[in-house]
Design a protein around this motif. Structure first.
Motif, PDB file in Angstrom:
ATOM      1  N   GLY A 183       0.854  -1.219  -0.062  1.00 52.91           N
ATOM      2  CA  GLY A 183      -0.196   0.023  -0.056  1.00 52.91           C
ATOM      3  C   GLY A 183       0.818   1.354   0.024  1.00 52.91           C
ATOM      4  O   GLY A 183       0.494   2.400  -0.074  1.00 52.91           O
ATOM      5  N   MET A 184       1.622   0.976   0.127  1.00 54.12           N
ATOM      6  CA  MET A 184       3.020   2.175   0.602  1.00 54.12           C
ATOM      7  C   MET A 184       3.606   2.621  -1.235  1.00 54.12           C
ATOM      8  O   MET A 184       4.991   2.975  -0.510  1.00 54.12           O
ATOM      9  N   GLY A 185       3.389   1.777  -1.609  1.00 48.87           N
ATOM     10  CA  GLY A 185       4.556   1.524  -2.943  1.00 48.87           C
ATOM     11  C   GLY A 185       5.778   1.064  -3.233  1.00 48.87           C
ATOM     12  O   GLY A 185       6.708   1.359  -4.122  1.00 48.87           O
ATOM     13  N   ASN A 186       5.572  -0.129  -2.277  1.00 47.90           N
ATOM     14  CA  ASN A 186       7.086  -0.444  -0.994  1.00 47.90           C
ATOM     15  C   ASN A 186       7.086  -1.809  -2.402  1.00 47.90           C
ATOM     16  O   ASN A 186       6.340  -3.000  -2.332  1.00 47.90           O
ATOM     17  N   ALA A 187       8.425  -2.437  -2.747  1.00 51.84           N
ATOM     18  CA  ALA A 187       8.707  -3.419  -3.166  1.00 51.84           C
ATOM     19  C   ALA A 187       8.259  -4.629  -2.228  1.00 51.84           C
ATOM     20  O   ALA A 187       8.388  -5.137  -1.108  1.00 51.84           O
ATOM     21  N   VAL A 188       7.007  -5.707  -2.849  1.00 48.89           N
ATOM     22  CA  VAL A 188       7.190  -7.464  -1.983  1.00 48.89           C
ATOM     23  C   VAL A 188       7.724  -7.940  -2.680  1.00 48.89           C
ATOM     24  O   VAL A 188       7.946  -8.333  -4.003  1.00 48.89           O
ATOM     25  N   ASP A 201      10.466  13.563  -8.423  1.00 49.44           N
ATOM     26  CA  ASP A 201      10.981  13.587  -7.741  1.00 49.44           C
ATOM     27  C   ASP A 201      10.036  11.673  -7.363  1.00 49.44           C
ATOM     28  O   ASP A 201      10.540  10.847  -7.549  1.00 49.44           O
ATOM     29  N   ALA A 202       9.028  12.263  -6.602  1.00 47.27           N
ATOM     30  CA  ALA A 202       8.366  10.860  -5.958  1.00 47.27           C
ATOM     31  C   ALA A 202       7.584  10.036  -6.917  1.00 47.27           C
ATOM     32  O   ALA A 202       7.778   9.457  -6.525  1.00 47.27           O
ATOM     33  N   ILE A 203       7.838  10.974  -7.643  1.00 43.28           N
ATOM     34  CA  ILE A 203       7.092   9.234  -9.355  1.00 43.28           C
ATOM     35  C   ILE A 203       8.413   8.809  -9.837  1.00 43.28           C
ATOM     36  O   ILE A 203       7.519   7.266  -9.447  1.00 43.28           O
ATOM     37  N   PHE A 204       9.266   9.051 -10.040  1.00 42.89           N
ATOM     38  CA  PHE A 204      10.218   8.169  -9.852  1.00 42.89           C
ATOM     39  C   PHE A 204      10.677   7.486  -9.015  1.00 42.89           C
ATOM     40  O   PHE A 204      10.849   5.993  -9.653  1.00 42.89           O
ATOM     41  N   GLY A 205      10.278   7.940  -7.670  1.00 46.73           N
ATOM     42  CA  GLY A 205      10.237   7.119  -7.257  1.00 46.73           C
ATOM     43  C   GLY A 205       9.531   6.032  -7.045  1.00 46.73           C
ATOM     44  O   GLY A 205      10.380   4.796  -6.429  1.00 46.73           O
ATOM     45  N   LYS A 206       8.655   5.904  -7.085  1.00 43.90           N
ATOM     46  CA  LYS A 206       7.374   4.745  -7.200  1.00 43.90           C
ATOM     47  C   LYS A 206       7.699   4.352  -8.287  1.00 43.90           C
ATOM     48  O   LYS A 206       7.486   2.618  -8.447  1.00 43.90           O
ATOM     49  N   LEU A 207       7.367   5.002  -9.350  1.00 40.62           N
ATOM     50  CA  LEU A 207       8.370   4.027 -10.745  1.00 40.62           C
ATOM     51  C   LEU A 207       9.688   3.075 -10.744  1.00 40.62           C
ATOM     52  O   LEU A 207       9.930   1.484 -10.741  1.00 40.62           O
ATOM     53  N   ARG A 208      10.602   3.734  -9.772  1.00 41.27           N
ATOM     54  CA  ARG A 208      12.009   2.412  -9.167  1.00 41.27           C
ATOM     55  C   ARG A 208      11.470   1.556  -8.165  1.00 41.27           C
ATOM     56  O   ARG A 208      11.763   0.231  -8.988  1.00 41.27           O
ATOM     57  N   SER A 209      10.132   1.645  -7.525  1.00 38.25           N
ATOM     58  CA  SER A 209       9.892   0.624  -6.221  1.00 38.25           C
ATOM     59  C   SER A 209       9.411  -0.640  -7.288  1.00 38.25           C
ATOM     60  O   SER A 209       8.797  -1.259  -7.307  1.00 38.25           O
ATOM     61  N   GLU A 210       8.262   0.006  -8.530  1.00 37.49           N
ATOM     62  CA  GLU A 210       7.785  -0.752  -9.416  1.00 37.49           C
ATOM     63  C   GLU A 210       8.393  -1.714 -10.113  1.00 37.49           C
ATOM     64  O   GLU A 210       8.363  -2.550 -10.517  1.00 37.49           O
ATOM     65  N   LEU A 211       9.433  -1.182 -10.836  1.00 33.00           N
ATOM     66  CA  LEU A 211      10.505  -1.547 -10.737  1.00 33.00           C
ATOM     67  C   LEU A 211      11.719  -3.129 -10.767  1.00 33.00           C
ATOM     68  O   LEU A 211      11.729  -3.956 -10.955  1.00 33.00           O
ATOM     69  N   GLN A 212      11.705  -2.627  -8.952  1.00 34.68           N
ATOM     70  CA  GLN A 212      12.610  -3.652  -8.768  1.00 34.68           C
ATOM     71  C   GLN A 212      11.704  -4.362  -8.080  1.00 34.68           C
ATOM     72  O   GLN A 212      12.144  -4.819  -7.296  1.00 34.68           O
ATOM     73  N   ALA A 213       9.930  -3.886  -7.909  1.00 33.77           N
ATOM     74  CA  ALA A 213       9.418  -5.032  -7.320  1.00 33.77           C
ATOM     75  C   ALA A 213       8.966  -6.289  -8.980  1.00 33.77           C
ATOM     76  O   ALA A 213       8.540  -6.956  -8.362  1.00 33.77           O
ATOM     77  N   SER A 237      -2.033 -15.633   1.236  1.00 34.68           N
ATOM     78  CA  SER A 237      -2.553 -14.294   1.220  1.00 34.68           C
ATOM     79  C   SER A 237      -1.235 -12.441   1.581  1.00 34.68           C
ATOM     80  O   SER A 237      -0.806 -13.241   2.724  1.00 34.68           O
ATOM     81  N   LEU A 238      -2.283 -11.600   1.154  1.00 42.44           N
ATOM     82  CA  LEU A 238      -1.520 -10.428   1.253  1.00 42.44           C
ATOM     83  C   LEU A 238      -2.222  -9.753   2.264  1.00 42.44           C
ATOM     84  O   LEU A 238      -2.917  -9.381   1.938  1.00 42.44           O
ATOM     85  N   PRO A 239      -1.642  -8.648   2.606  1.00 41.88           N
ATOM     86  CA  PRO A 239      -2.227  -7.310   3.352  1.00 41.88           C
ATOM     87  C   PRO A 239      -2.902  -7.233   2.396  1.00 41.88           C
ATOM     88  O   PRO A 239      -2.539  -6.588   0.951  1.00 41.88           O
ATOM     89  N   GLN A 240      -3.948  -6.530   3.120  1.00 43.91           N
ATOM     90  CA  GLN A 240      -4.505  -5.277   1.693  1.00 43.91           C
ATOM     91  C   GLN A 240      -4.035  -4.193   1.720  1.00 43.91           C
ATOM     92  O   GLN A 240      -2.539  -3.414   2.683  1.00 43.91           O
ATOM     93  N   GLY A 241      -4.135  -3.805   0.347  1.00 45.13           N
ATOM     94  CA  GLY A 241      -3.414  -2.578  -0.529  1.00 45.13           C
ATOM     95  C   GLY A 241      -2.535  -3.176  -1.795  1.00 45.13           C
ATOM     96  O   GLY A 241      -1.631  -1.783  -1.644  1.00 45.13           O
ATOM     97  N   ILE A 242      -2.017  -4.563  -1.377  1.00 45.43           N
ATOM     98  CA  ILE A 242      -1.120  -4.917  -2.610  1.00 45.43           C
ATOM     99  C   ILE A 242      -1.333  -4.386  -4.418  1.00 45.43           C
ATOM    100  O   ILE A 242      -2.673  -5.310  -4.170  1.00 45.43           O
ATOM    101  N   SER A 243      -0.776  -4.605  -4.178  1.00 44.74           N
ATOM    102  CA  SER A 243      -0.849  -4.407  -5.821  1.00 44.74           C
ATOM    103  C   SER A 243      -0.523  -4.780  -6.705  1.00 44.74           C
ATOM    104  O   SER A 243       0.761  -5.101  -6.673  1.00 44.74           O
ATOM    105  N   VAL A 244      -1.060  -5.988  -7.884  1.00 47.27           N
ATOM    106  CA  VAL A 244      -0.365  -6.963  -8.681  1.00 47.27           C
ATOM    107  C   VAL A 244      -0.388  -6.091 -10.384  1.00 47.27           C
ATOM    108  O   VAL A 244      -1.967  -6.156 -10.619  1.00 47.27           O
ATOM    109  N   ARG A 245       0.506  -5.894 -10.532  1.00 50.38           N
ATOM    110  CA  ARG A 245       0.556  -5.404 -11.882  1.00 50.38           C
ATOM    111  C   ARG A 245       1.493  -6.504 -13.201  1.00 50.38           C
ATOM    112  O   ARG A 245       2.283  -6.836 -13.086  1.00 50.38           O
ATOM    113  N   SER A 246       0.428  -6.604 -14.369  1.00 49.05           N
ATOM    114  CA  SER A 246       0.628  -7.626 -15.323  1.00 49.05           C
ATOM    115  C   SER A 246       0.124  -7.087 -16.569  1.00 49.05           C
ATOM    116  O   SER A 246      -1.305  -6.912 -16.047  1.00 49.05           O
TER     117      SER A 246
END
Length: 375
Positions: free
Chosen positions: A57-62, A318-330, A357-366
């Motif tokens: 939910g915070m945009g961090n890599a799972v 900068d925050a947007i690129f940070g989210k993009l970096r997290s997605e690529l690392q995830a 079973s994953l916590p709420q807020g988990i995002s899966v993109r494919s």
């Protein structure tokens, strides 16, 4: 969605008629697509690669997911996953597309600086970046190179007053990644643009034919009929070019991301909404994200306020690129061999799920599917 055609709108389309007749075919533009065929292809040995990003939910890599944590259905038929490669195990191939056309704004320098910092942060020695510009025609300024070389290339970019060949640039970048990257690499197209297109080859030809048809009937049709012809052609061209570029993204197994410097969608005009919708579709279909930041105005009477807003806008970027970096690392690279028999060119729907079973807020993109290619 309903569209209104006013005098300004007609002027925009009329401008397409005065494009230079000597405009060259965009560099790197892929050949015409032919996807219709009755040939049945056995795909028992066809490897399908699905890039997947999993964030909290915070945009961090799972991290830490394995093959048993994913389930893939192809046209509702379950597939057997043979491998799931983690981001740290797979090379990253990035194609960055910079819009240098007249549609760019005062944020251009900040876009350059933030993109350069992003590449230094996200890229490793095994990764490569390719730099394209979106202008009157797509130009590849730099082939696959390191982060350090890419940063130097980005710093040389200068805005122009050119028309915009957005669709051709996306198609060319995706095709370049397909032809020059390892099939099992993670391929990403990042477009920094408003997504508007006035000069791709299909756009020019489509509107030229529309105006030619109107010219032949100019004395027999009303203004309303002329408007209806243009609106219909606009929509036809838009969808045709969307489909063509999307197919190149899918064929390259590339994930599309975009950052639109045009501002909040509530303030966009109809042409700008078309541009953002282009990028949303590419992102949704490939498993990426179409970012639309809300930038503060920088054309106020107060220089102090303008500078303060520029700093805030830079922080937002900068925050947007940070989210993009997290997605690529995830990202994970889910791979399976399709067990279906499909015609060449057929679009196959893919539904990927995480079965733990994953916590709420988990995002899966494919990606949502792929086009069948001949073995």
């Amino acid at each position: 969605m309903k569209f209104a055609l006013n005098a300004a709108f007609v002027f925009v389309f009329a401008g397409l008629l005065i494009l230079p007749a000597s405009a060259q075919t965009p560099v790197g533009t892929p050949p015409p697509l032919i996807i219709d065929s009755d040939e049945i292809i056995k795909v028992e040995s066809r490897l399908i690669v699905i890039p997947v990003s999993v964030t909290d939910g915070m945009g961090n890599a799972v991290k830490g997911l394995d093959a048993e944590n994913f389930v893939v259905f192809e046209n509702r038929k379950k597939q057997d996953i043979v491998e799931v490669a983690k981001a740290e195990q797979v090379p990253l191939e990035i194609a960055i597309l910079f819009d240098i056309s007249a549609s760019t704004d005062a944020m251009f320098r900040f876009e350059q600086e933030t993109a350069a910092k992003f590449l230094l942060d996200v890229m490793r020695p095994i990764d490569h970046a390719t730099i394209f510009t979106i202008g009157e025609q797509p130009r590849m300024l730099q082939q696959r190179s390191s982060a350090q070389i890419s940063v130097q290339t980005i710093k040389t970019l200068q805005p122009s007053k050119e028309y915009t060949a957005f669709f051709d640039a996306v198609s060319s970048a995706a095709d370049y990644l397909r032809k020059n990257s390892d099939p099992k690499s993670r391929k990403v197209v990042i477009a920094i643009t408003d997504g508007e297109d006035t000069n791709s080859e299909g756009v020019r030809e489509g509107f030229a034919s529309a105006f030619a048809a109107i010219g032949e009937r100019i004395n027999t049709i009303t203004n309303e009929q002329r408007r209806d012809i243009l609106v219909k052609k606009r929509n036809e061209v838009r969808h045709a070019e969307q489909n063509k570029s999307l197919k190149y993204l899918q064929d390259a197994d590339a994930v599309f991301y975009s950052i639109n410097p045009a501002g909040s969608s509530l303030k966009l005009n109809s042409m700008s909404r078309f541009g953002q919708e282009n990028m949303i579709r590419f992102a949704d279909e490939t498993g990426g994200t179409a970012f639309l930041p809300t930038f503060l105005p920088t054309n106020l009477k107060s220089d102090y306020e303008n500078q303060a807003n520029l700093r805030k806008n830079s922080d937002s970027l900068d925050a947007i690129f940070g989210k993009l970096r997290s997605e690529l690392q995830a990202q994970y690279l889910v791979q399976y061999y399709s067990n279906g028999d499909f015609e060449e060119g057929k679009y196959v729907n893919v539904d990927l799920k995480v079965n733990v079973s994953l916590p709420q807020g988990i995002s899966v993109r494919s990606r949502n599917g792929y086009f069948v290619k001949k073995l």
